[in-house]
Design a protein around this motif. Sequence first.
Motif, PDB file in Angstrom:
ATOM      1  N   VAL A  25       0.911  -1.251  -0.040  1.00  0.00           N
ATOM      2  CA  VAL A  25       0.040   0.096   0.056  1.00  0.00           C
ATOM      3  C   VAL A  25       0.921   1.234  -0.126  1.00  0.00           C
ATOM      4  CG1 VAL A  25      -1.752   1.483   1.282  1.00  0.00           C
ATOM      5  CG2 VAL A  25      -1.897  -1.018   0.932  1.00  0.00           C
ATOM      6  N   ILE A  26       1.898   1.188   0.727  1.00  0.00           N
ATOM      7  CA  ILE A  26       2.972   2.171   0.864  1.00  0.00           C
ATOM      8  C   ILE A  26       3.749   2.775  -0.736  1.00  0.00           C
ATOM      9  CG2 ILE A  26       5.060   3.302   2.021  1.00  0.00           C
ATOM     10  CD1 ILE A  26       4.287   2.024   4.520  1.00  0.00           C
ATOM     11  N   LEU A  27       3.851   1.552  -1.079  1.00  0.00           N
ATOM     12  CA  LEU A  27       4.776   1.701  -2.474  1.00  0.00           C
ATOM     13  C   LEU A  27       3.569   2.273  -3.520  1.00  0.00           C
ATOM     14  CD1 LEU A  27       6.790  -1.591  -2.724  1.00  0.00           C
ATOM     15  CD2 LEU A  27       7.686   0.847  -2.436  1.00  0.00           C
ATOM     16  N   LEU A  28       2.361   1.701  -3.331  1.00  0.00           N
ATOM     17  CA  LEU A  28       1.334   2.104  -4.258  1.00  0.00           C
ATOM     18  C   LEU A  28       1.040   3.627  -4.314  1.00  0.00           C
ATOM     19  CD1 LEU A  28      -0.744   1.272  -6.646  1.00  0.00           C
ATOM     20  CD2 LEU A  28      -2.140   0.647  -4.650  1.00  0.00           C
ATOM     21  N   VAL A  29       1.070   3.966  -3.047  1.00  0.00           N
ATOM     22  CA  VAL A  29       0.610   5.577  -2.764  1.00  0.00           C
ATOM     23  C   VAL A  29       1.866   6.472  -3.226  1.00  0.00           C
ATOM     24  CG1 VAL A  29       0.428   7.183  -0.913  1.00  0.00           C
ATOM     25  CG2 VAL A  29      -0.882   5.063  -0.652  1.00  0.00           C
ATOM     26  N   MET A  30       3.156   5.801  -3.144  1.00  0.00           N
ATOM     27  CA  MET A  30       4.307   6.588  -3.514  1.00  0.00           C
ATOM     28  C   MET A  30       4.326   6.536  -4.941  1.00  0.00           C
ATOM     29  SD  MET A  30       7.038   5.328  -0.852  1.00  0.00           S
ATOM     30  CE  MET A  30       8.566   6.255  -1.636  1.00  0.00           C
ATOM     31  N   LEU A  31       3.946   5.690  -5.679  1.00  0.00           N
ATOM     32  CA  LEU A  31       3.884   5.585  -7.157  1.00  0.00           C
ATOM     33  C   LEU A  31       2.952   6.511  -7.593  1.00  0.00           C
ATOM     34  CD1 LEU A  31       4.601   4.345  -9.803  1.00  0.00           C
ATOM     35  CD2 LEU A  31       2.827   2.394  -9.488  1.00  0.00           C
ATOM     36  N   MET A  32       1.533   6.465  -6.828  1.00  0.00           N
ATOM     37  CA  MET A  32       0.463   7.418  -7.483  1.00  0.00           C
ATOM     38  C   MET A  32       0.791   8.815  -7.320  1.00  0.00           C
ATOM     39  SD  MET A  32      -1.563   5.191  -8.820  1.00  0.00           S
ATOM     40  CE  MET A  32      -2.909   6.578  -9.027  1.00  0.00           C
ATOM     41  N   THR A  33       1.597   9.090  -6.058  1.00  0.00           N
ATOM     42  CA  THR A  33       2.087  10.411  -5.947  1.00  0.00           C
ATOM     43  C   THR A  33       2.858  10.998  -6.846  1.00  0.00           C
ATOM     44  OG1 THR A  33       1.566  10.159  -3.437  1.00  0.00           O
ATOM     45  CG2 THR A  33       3.147  12.131  -4.052  1.00  0.00           C
ATOM     46  N   TRP A  34       3.785  10.072  -7.257  1.00  0.00           N
ATOM     47  CA  TRP A  34       4.802  10.363  -8.549  1.00  0.00           C
ATOM     48  C   TRP A  34       4.100  10.627  -9.530  1.00  0.00           C
ATOM     49  CZ3 TRP A  34       6.340   7.620 -12.957  1.00  0.00           C
ATOM     50  CH2 TRP A  34       7.372   8.251 -13.484  1.00  0.00           C
ATOM     51  N   VAL A  35       3.127   9.738 -10.061  1.00  0.00           N
ATOM     52  CA  VAL A  35       2.486  10.033 -11.280  1.00  0.00           C
ATOM     53  C   VAL A  35       1.731  11.002 -11.564  1.00  0.00           C
ATOM     54  CG1 VAL A  35       0.432   8.741 -12.661  1.00  0.00           C
ATOM     55  CG2 VAL A  35       2.332   7.382 -11.755  1.00  0.00           C
ATOM     56  N   SER A  36       0.929  11.470 -10.239  1.00  0.00           N
ATOM     57  CA  SER A  36      -0.055  12.513 -10.363  1.00  0.00           C
ATOM     58  C   SER A  36       1.103  14.076 -10.461  1.00  0.00           C
ATOM     59  CB  SER A  36      -0.300  12.669  -8.954  1.00  0.00           C
ATOM     60  OG  SER A  36      -1.210  14.132  -8.716  1.00  0.00           O
ATOM     61  N   ALA A  37       2.194  14.040  -9.736  1.00  0.00           N
ATOM     62  CA  ALA A  37       3.151  15.069 -10.007  1.00  0.00           C
ATOM     63  C   ALA A  37       3.532  15.179 -11.488  1.00  0.00           C
ATOM     64  CB  ALA A  37       4.351  14.860  -8.995  1.00  0.00           C
ATOM     65  N   GLU A  38       4.031  14.059 -11.999  1.00  0.00           N
ATOM     66  CA  GLU A  38       4.332  14.255 -13.637  1.00  0.00           C
ATOM     67  C   GLU A  38       3.263  14.640 -14.246  1.00  0.00           C
ATOM     68  OE1 GLU A  38       7.297  13.229 -15.112  1.00  0.00           O
ATOM     69  OE2 GLU A  38       8.122  13.241 -13.073  1.00  0.00           O
ATOM     70  N   VAL A  39       1.800  13.947 -14.102  1.00  0.00           N
ATOM     71  CA  VAL A  39       0.642  14.713 -14.959  1.00  0.00           C
ATOM     72  C   VAL A  39       0.467  16.151 -14.726  1.00  0.00           C
ATOM     73  CG1 VAL A  39      -1.524  14.157 -15.221  1.00  0.00           C
ATOM     74  CG2 VAL A  39      -0.369  12.193 -15.271  1.00  0.00           C
ATOM     75  N   THR A  40       0.392  16.531 -13.643  1.00  0.00           N
ATOM     76  CA  THR A  40       0.461  17.825 -13.232  1.00  0.00           C
ATOM     77  C   THR A  40       1.543  18.944 -13.969  1.00  0.00           C
ATOM     78  OG1 THR A  40      -0.532  17.530 -11.216  1.00  0.00           O
ATOM     79  CG2 THR A  40       0.185  19.725 -11.620  1.00  0.00           C
ATOM     80  N   CYS A  41       2.711  18.401 -13.787  1.00  0.00           N
ATOM     81  CA  CYS A  41       3.775  19.243 -14.212  1.00  0.00           C
ATOM     82  C   CYS A  41       3.947  19.117 -16.006  1.00  0.00           C
ATOM     83  CB  CYS A  41       5.234  18.709 -13.920  1.00  0.00           C
ATOM     84  SG  CYS A  41       5.749  19.089 -12.368  1.00  0.00           S
ATOM     85  N   LEU A  42       3.274  18.001 -16.627  1.00  0.00           N
ATOM     86  CA  LEU A  42       3.210  17.971 -17.992  1.00  0.00           C
ATOM     87  C   LEU A  42       1.953  18.941 -18.415  1.00  0.00           C
ATOM     88  CD1 LEU A  42       4.222  16.536 -20.448  1.00  0.00           C
ATOM     89  CD2 LEU A  42       2.291  14.685 -20.121  1.00  0.00           C
ATOM     90  N   CYS A  43       0.835  18.819 -17.694  1.00  0.00           N
ATOM     91  CA  CYS A  43      -0.236  19.811 -18.026  1.00  0.00           C
ATOM     92  C   CYS A  43       0.321  21.310 -17.963  1.00  0.00           C
ATOM     93  CB  CYS A  43      -1.473  19.558 -17.098  1.00  0.00           C
ATOM     94  SG  CYS A  43      -2.236  17.913 -17.537  1.00  0.00           S
ATOM     95  N   ILE A  44       1.025  21.650 -16.907  1.00  0.00           N
ATOM     96  CA  ILE A  44       1.375  23.065 -16.701  1.00  0.00           C
ATOM     97  C   ILE A  44       2.370  23.317 -18.077  1.00  0.00           C
ATOM     98  CG2 ILE A  44       2.759  24.248 -15.381  1.00  0.00           C
ATOM     99  CD1 ILE A  44       1.603  22.892 -12.708  1.00  0.00           C
ATOM    100  N   ARG A  45       3.358  22.477 -18.254  1.00  0.00           N
ATOM    101  CA  ARG A  45       4.279  22.474 -19.292  1.00  0.00           C
ATOM    102  C   ARG A  45       3.421  22.930 -20.693  1.00  0.00           C
ATOM    103  NH1 ARG A  45       9.611  21.762 -20.574  1.00  0.00           N
ATOM    104  NH2 ARG A  45       9.987  21.254 -22.714  1.00  0.00           N
ATOM    105  N   ASN A  46       2.539  21.978 -20.635  1.00  0.00           N
ATOM    106  CA  ASN A  46       1.681  22.184 -22.066  1.00  0.00           C
ATOM    107  C   ASN A  46       1.136  23.591 -22.141  1.00  0.00           C
ATOM    108  OD1 ASN A  46       2.253  19.943 -23.314  1.00  0.00           O
ATOM    109  ND2 ASN A  46       0.881  18.812 -22.482  1.00  0.00           N
ATOM    110  N   THR A  47       0.361  24.004 -21.163  1.00  0.00           N
ATOM    111  CA  THR A  47      -0.080  25.320 -21.187  1.00  0.00           C
ATOM    112  C   THR A  47       0.881  26.488 -21.429  1.00  0.00           C
ATOM    113  OG1 THR A  47      -2.008  24.565 -19.372  1.00  0.00           O
ATOM    114  CG2 THR A  47      -1.585  26.902 -19.475  1.00  0.00           C
ATOM    115  N   VAL A  48       2.044  26.368 -20.684  1.00  0.00           N
ATOM    116  CA  VAL A  48       3.001  27.611 -20.958  1.00  0.00           C
ATOM    117  C   VAL A  48       3.505  27.350 -22.143  1.00  0.00           C
ATOM    118  CG1 VAL A  48       5.327  27.921 -20.184  1.00  0.00           C
ATOM    119  CG2 VAL A  48       3.587  27.354 -18.501  1.00  0.00           C
ATOM    120  N   LYS A  49       3.683  26.272 -22.732  1.00  0.00           N
ATOM    121  CA  LYS A  49       3.833  26.230 -24.298  1.00  0.00           C
ATOM    122  C   LYS A  49       2.794  26.789 -25.196  1.00  0.00           C
ATOM    123  CE  LYS A  49       5.235  22.466 -27.415  1.00  0.00           C
ATOM    124  NZ  LYS A  49       5.480  21.010 -27.653  1.00  0.00           N
TER     125      LYS A  49
END
Length: 161
Positions: A25-49
């Motif tokens: 469960v801890i590993l799954l939460v860490m993975l989901m947090t990392w994926v969420s951060a990556e998706v958010t940064c990607l969306c921000i980068r696309n908006t700035v682009k």
Amino acid sequence: MMKYLKNDRGDFGVLFTACFVLVMVILLVMLMTWVSAEVTCLCIRNTVKNELTNVSIRISEDTYRAMREGNLTEYYRTLTDDAAYRSDLESLVKTKIASAMPLVTDTYKLDNIALTFAENGDNIEYILTCDVEYYVSLFGDNRTVREESIELSGRHNLKAY
């Protein structure tokens, strides 16, 4: 059930299973947090682009207007020397990014948005930079998970006209 919890026979199956499930469960939460951060940064980068593209269009329109007037070198001088014009372009970028997405939410903060210009041979190079901080709220405190500086650049040819 109590027999397993008291561990009368020396079995450790329940404890091992519970620890294994907890670790998964801890590993799954860490993975989901990392994926969420990556998706958010990607969306921000696309908006700035997209906003950098809008600035490029505005610079192109101003360049074509200056070409019609036969005053292209004066436009380049205005772009590089006139602080009011550059701040107008930068405020345009900031308002467009703010209208496309919130700059501060409960999971990220976008700040230090800056637009700079430089001469690169026979091109005008414009660079849009901003800082993104992605954080998670743990026990009432915000913990930074990822900090990233986004830098996007574009070029506009002057000498081919």
